[in-house]
Write a protein that holds these residues in place. Structure first.
Motif, PDB file in Angstrom:
ATOM      1  N   GLU A 754       0.698  -1.407  -0.238  1.00  0.00           N
ATOM      2  CA  GLU A 754       0.121  -0.104   0.086  1.00  0.00           C
ATOM      3  C   GLU A 754       0.808   1.385  -0.134  1.00  0.00           C
ATOM      4  OE1 GLU A 754      -3.428   2.057   2.898  1.00  0.00           O
ATOM      5  OE2 GLU A 754      -2.908   0.121   3.160  1.00  0.00           O
ATOM      6  N   LYS A 755       2.138   1.387   0.744  1.00  0.00           N
ATOM      7  CA  LYS A 755       2.728   2.239   0.814  1.00  0.00           C
ATOM      8  C   LYS A 755       3.431   2.624  -0.561  1.00  0.00           C
ATOM      9  CE  LYS A 755       2.471   3.294   5.160  1.00  0.00           C
ATOM     10  NZ  LYS A 755       2.332   4.681   5.946  1.00  0.00           N
ATOM     11  N   LEU A 758       2.412   4.996  -3.681  1.00  0.00           N
ATOM     12  CA  LEU A 758       2.568   6.318  -3.760  1.00  0.00           C
ATOM     13  C   LEU A 758       3.502   6.759  -4.813  1.00  0.00           C
ATOM     14  CD1 LEU A 758       2.619   9.463  -2.565  1.00  0.00           C
ATOM     15  CD2 LEU A 758       4.682   8.433  -1.193  1.00  0.00           C
ATOM     16  N   GLN A 781      -2.777   9.177  -2.309  1.00  0.00           N
ATOM     17  CA  GLN A 781      -1.493   9.465  -1.352  1.00  0.00           C
ATOM     18  C   GLN A 781      -0.840  10.545  -1.439  1.00  0.00           C
ATOM     19  OE1 GLN A 781       0.759   6.157  -0.037  1.00  0.00           O
ATOM     20  NE2 GLN A 781      -0.437   4.776  -0.809  1.00  0.00           N
ATOM     21  N   ASN A 784      -1.414  13.558   1.172  1.00  0.00           N
ATOM     22  CA  ASN A 784      -0.936  13.474   2.489  1.00  0.00           C
ATOM     23  C   ASN A 784       0.398  14.144   2.286  1.00  0.00           C
ATOM     24  OD1 ASN A 784      -3.277  12.132   3.271  1.00  0.00           O
ATOM     25  ND2 ASN A 784      -2.533  10.039   2.678  1.00  0.00           N
TER      26      ASN A 784
END
Length: 812
Positions: A754-755, A758, A781, A784
């Protein structure tokens, strides 16, 4: 207003009027009126024959009259009973008063009679005592006269015929009198012996010979009776000799007549002394089976049966069986069991310390069970009413092993454990002598401890310094021990050393099976301590814990960590010099192994060692502090190795990313292959993942992969800020990102996957039309990220125009 389901007939309602009854309407008239309707008699109503209620009503009326009559009669009887009760109570009171006066008169007469009896008794008792004294004096006078005459006979004629007749008499009472007289004669003759009268000394000798003759004849008879199992006759002889000299000779004869000595000699034919295999197994720490000696077990079974059988005979032959059983049991322990125990234990000392303590423990348990069984038998059969024999048996059992369970025992126990640890640590340390001499990990730990100690309270600092003192003390002691062992080894010839080279290489790495042997030996030692020295179990268990933590833990487990860390440092140094060489992660093999070892150590300490000090809080507290301190240091060491491994991987990734060319993302043509940096980084990450999965598992593996992945993600985020990217280069950059994502997805960690999405969104910043950038950064993302960071990426677009971007896309 009526709420009845079935309302009354109007005719009936008129009859049920108080005026009718007050006006003189009788019951008969009421009933006649109620039932005067005979028009339905004989007919059927609702398919049922009409029922005339009049007979039933008359029946109820008669019943009520009878009940009223019975009630009146019962009331009369009750009144009469109450009058009778009052009369009887009055008579009873009169009887009680009459009896009370009679009892008082009888009591007074009894008191007077008791007083008279007491007066008579007080006058009769002195008379009875006087008669008893006269009777006893007469008997004593008769005995004294007979004794004096007997002495006179022996003094003048060296014999006394009446006494001889008593000796040769067949009557039991005569023989008892003879035995008592001879005993008293000897006492009298020895008291009046005088050097001035030589014949007095000769008289003593004559009396002794007479007594010996009497005793010898009685013992012969006892022997004959014993062979023919005439227990009643044996009891008479034993009683006579008891009057003569306490029965010591007959007791000795009785015990000597028992034939168990001959049977015991035959049991030694199968002794384990000559069995070399048994002693080799007993000297092997990995041998876990208990000693089985059929010879000793058979011996104890025979002795157990002998004691039980003889005890019942003793109970029939001797009035007081306690002295006989006492002598019998003491002889069994001193002459039979003692010989067997001493033989085994002395021989085991010449074999090894481990064989000795194992044999000692086995014999201690075997003889202990034997002792307990005999003690319970004597108690349950009323052979030891005063618990005198129980004390004798326990003392005999204690005396058997006191020589071996004193301070020397635990010194042998410690020597056994130290030898075992030496055999492991010495070979391991010798193989890794160079790596262990660096002590890089220990130095780093010491520095961390110093920093941490400065931030803690004084109490914790004292605890830590106490731990360090004990650790250094144990380490110094064990170092001296190992130096002595090395000196012994150095005295051997080189051929022996070459022969052991293969053995050293076998011990080049930590071995879980060898650790299990050490832990099993520790558990075995604690079990022996609890049996052999229960009072000192807390102190001894603490010393065993120190051997486990500071000798074995420091020199073997920490040595393995030190070797792993040294290999890691060497790998890190080689990586800087030989940047293209693959990293070797084999040093991580000790990570899971040390984790398992720490689990085994903690379980052993928690379940085996700590309970030994449950009643000594101060020792238990020291055990807990030492264990926690040691485990914590090992965990910190493992964390250091993991963190430095992550740093090593991060450094190699950084080196590979630096191979990225400036124009890789500033080009006009799209190439099918990934960039060189992407290819090498992807291959390296796949290689790292495979190695980490081989050497780590569970939460440790997951945490390391997450940290490596996040570090790699941060490196990429910074990496893409360094290059100018055009629209075509953005596609190449996105291809690289997709390749990195696919590598990370293979790790099957959703958090990382998931990270890494980005990166793809950042790649879109370089490929989308400028008009869409504003909407792109507000979604996913990218929303953020800080505006400053997004600006850094956008500023690397080849078509970047700051004033244009700020005016149309409201991005500042």
């Amino acid at each position: 207003m009526s709420f009845s389901i079935y309302d009354l007939d109007e005719h009936i309602r008129e009859l049920l009027n108080l005026n009718n009854f007050l006006g003189g309407l009788s019951v008969n008239e009421f009933i006649e009126e109620l039932s005067k309707d005979h028009s339905l008699k004989g007919a059927e109503v609702n398919k049922l024959e009409y029922l005339d209620p009049k007979p039933y009503i008359r029946t109820f009326e008669s019943t009520l009259r009878e009940l009223k009559r019975l009630t009146d009669e019962s009331e009369k009887r009750k009144a009469q009973s109450e009058r009778d009760v009052e009369s009887f109570e009055l008579k009873h009171s009169q009887n009680v008063l009459e009896l009370s006066s009679k009892v008082d008169n009888i009591t007074k007469k009894f008191s007077d009679l008791d007083t008279n009896i007491s007066d008579v008794s007080s006058k009769i008792d002195p008379l009875g005592q006087s008669l008893n004294k006269i009777s006893n004096s007469r008997d004593r006078s008769t005995e004294t006269i007979f004794l004096i005459r007997a002495y006179h006979g022996f003094f003048t004629k060296s014999k006394y015929d009446p006494l001889e007749k008593l000796r040769t008499s067949k009557k039991y009472e005569d023989k008892v009198k003879c035995a008592k007289t001879v005993n008293n004669l000897l006492t009298l003759a020895k008291k009046i012996i005088s050097s001035d009268i030589p014949k007095t000394s000769q008289c003593v000798t004559v009396i002794e010979k007479f007594g010996e003759t009497m005793e010898r004849d009685l013992l012969k008879k006892f022997d004959v009776y014993y062979e023919s199992d005439e227990y009643e006759r044996m009891r008479e002889v034993a009683s006579i000799l008891h009057q003569y000299n306490g029965g010591s000779t007959v007791i000795q004869l009785f015990v000597n007549k028992h034939d168990f000595m001959m049977d015991i000699e035959n049991l030694d034919d199968n002794s384990i002394i000559d069995n070399e295999t048994v002693w080799q197994n007993l000297s092997d720490p990995s041998y876990t089976e208990s000693l089985k000696d059929e010879t000793t077990e058979a011996l104890l079974d025979r002795l157990r049966m002998s004691i039980k059988g003889q005890a019942r005979i003793v109970q029939q032959v001797f009035e007081d069986p306690t002295p006989v059983l006492k002598f019998f049991i003491q002889r069994i322990y001193a002459q039979i069991i003692q010989n067997k125990v001493s033989m085994y234990l002395q021989y085991s000392l010449s074999v090894s310390a481990l064989a000795h303590v194992r044999v000692l423990h086995t014999l201690y348990v075997l003889v202990g069970d034997f002792t307990k069984d005999v003690r319970e038998f004597l108690t349950t059969n009323d052979l030891d009413k005063e618990n005198e024999l129980a004390g004798i048996i326990d003392q005999c059992y204690y005396d058997l092993f006191i020589e071996y369970t004193s301070e020397n025992y635990f010194s042998r126990e410690k020597k056994n454990l130290e030898d075992l640890v030496y055999n492991l640590a010495h070979k391991f340390n010798l193989y890794h002598e160079k790596a262990l001499s660096n002590q890089a990990l220990a130095t780093k730990l010491e520095n961390m401890d110093n920093i941490e100690t400065a931030d803690k309270t004084m109490t914790e600092s004292q605890d830590r310094s106490g731990f360090s003192f004990i650790e250094k003390k144990r380490l110094n002691q064990f170092t001296s021990f190992m130096k002595s062992k090395i000196a012994e080894r150095s005295s051997r010839n080189s051929a022996d050393l070459e022969k052991n080279t293969a053995d050293y290489e076998e011990n080049a790495t930590l071995n879980l099976s060898k650790v299990e042997v050490v832990i099993k030996s520790v558990i075995e030692s604690v079990a022996r301590v609890l049996e052999l020295s229960p009072l000192k179990a807390p102190e001894y268990s603490l010393e065993i814990l120190e051997i486990l933590l500071f000798d074995f833990g420091k020199l073997y487990i920490n040595g393995g960590l030190e070797v792993s860390y040294d290999t890691l440092k060497q790998e890190s140094a080689n990586s800087k010099v030989h940047s293209t060489q693959l990293l070797d992660f084999s040093y991580l093999s000790s990570f899971n192994l040390v984790s398992e070892i720490l689990y085994l150590l903690s379980s052993c300490i928690k379940k085996i060692i700590l309970p030994c000090a449950v009643n000594t809080p101060n020792i238990k507290g020291r055990m807990i502090n030492l264990t926690n301190r040691y485990v914590r240091r090992c965990e910190i060491s493992l964390n250091i190795i993991i963190l430095d491994t992550i740093k090593l991987i991060t450094a190699r990734i950084a080196f590979l990313l630096n191979k990225q060319k400036k124009k890789d993302f500033l080009c006009d043509n799209i190439v099918e292959d990934d960039t060189e940096a992407c290819e090498e980084v992807s291959q390296f990450l796949t290689y790292c993942h495979g190695n980490l999965c081989s050497y780590l598992r569970g939460p440790n593996l997951n945490n390391v992969l997450v940290k490596v992945g996040m570090s790699f993600l941060n490196q990429l985020l910074e990496h893409y800020k360094k290059f100018i990217v055009n629209s075509t280069g953005g596609i190449i950059l996105t291809k690289d990102v997709i390749r990195f994502q696919s590598v990370i997805d293979q790790w099957e960690i959703s958090e990382l996957s998931e990270k890494f999405t980005l990166l793809k969104e950042i790649g879109n910043l370089f490929t989308v039309h400028p008009n869409l950038i504003n909407s792109l950064v507000a979604e996913g993302q990218l929303a953020n990220l800080k505006p400053y960071s997004i600006r850094q990426y956008i500023s690397k677009r080849s078509d970047f125009n700051p004033s244009y971007l700020e005016r149309f896309f409201n991005f500042k």
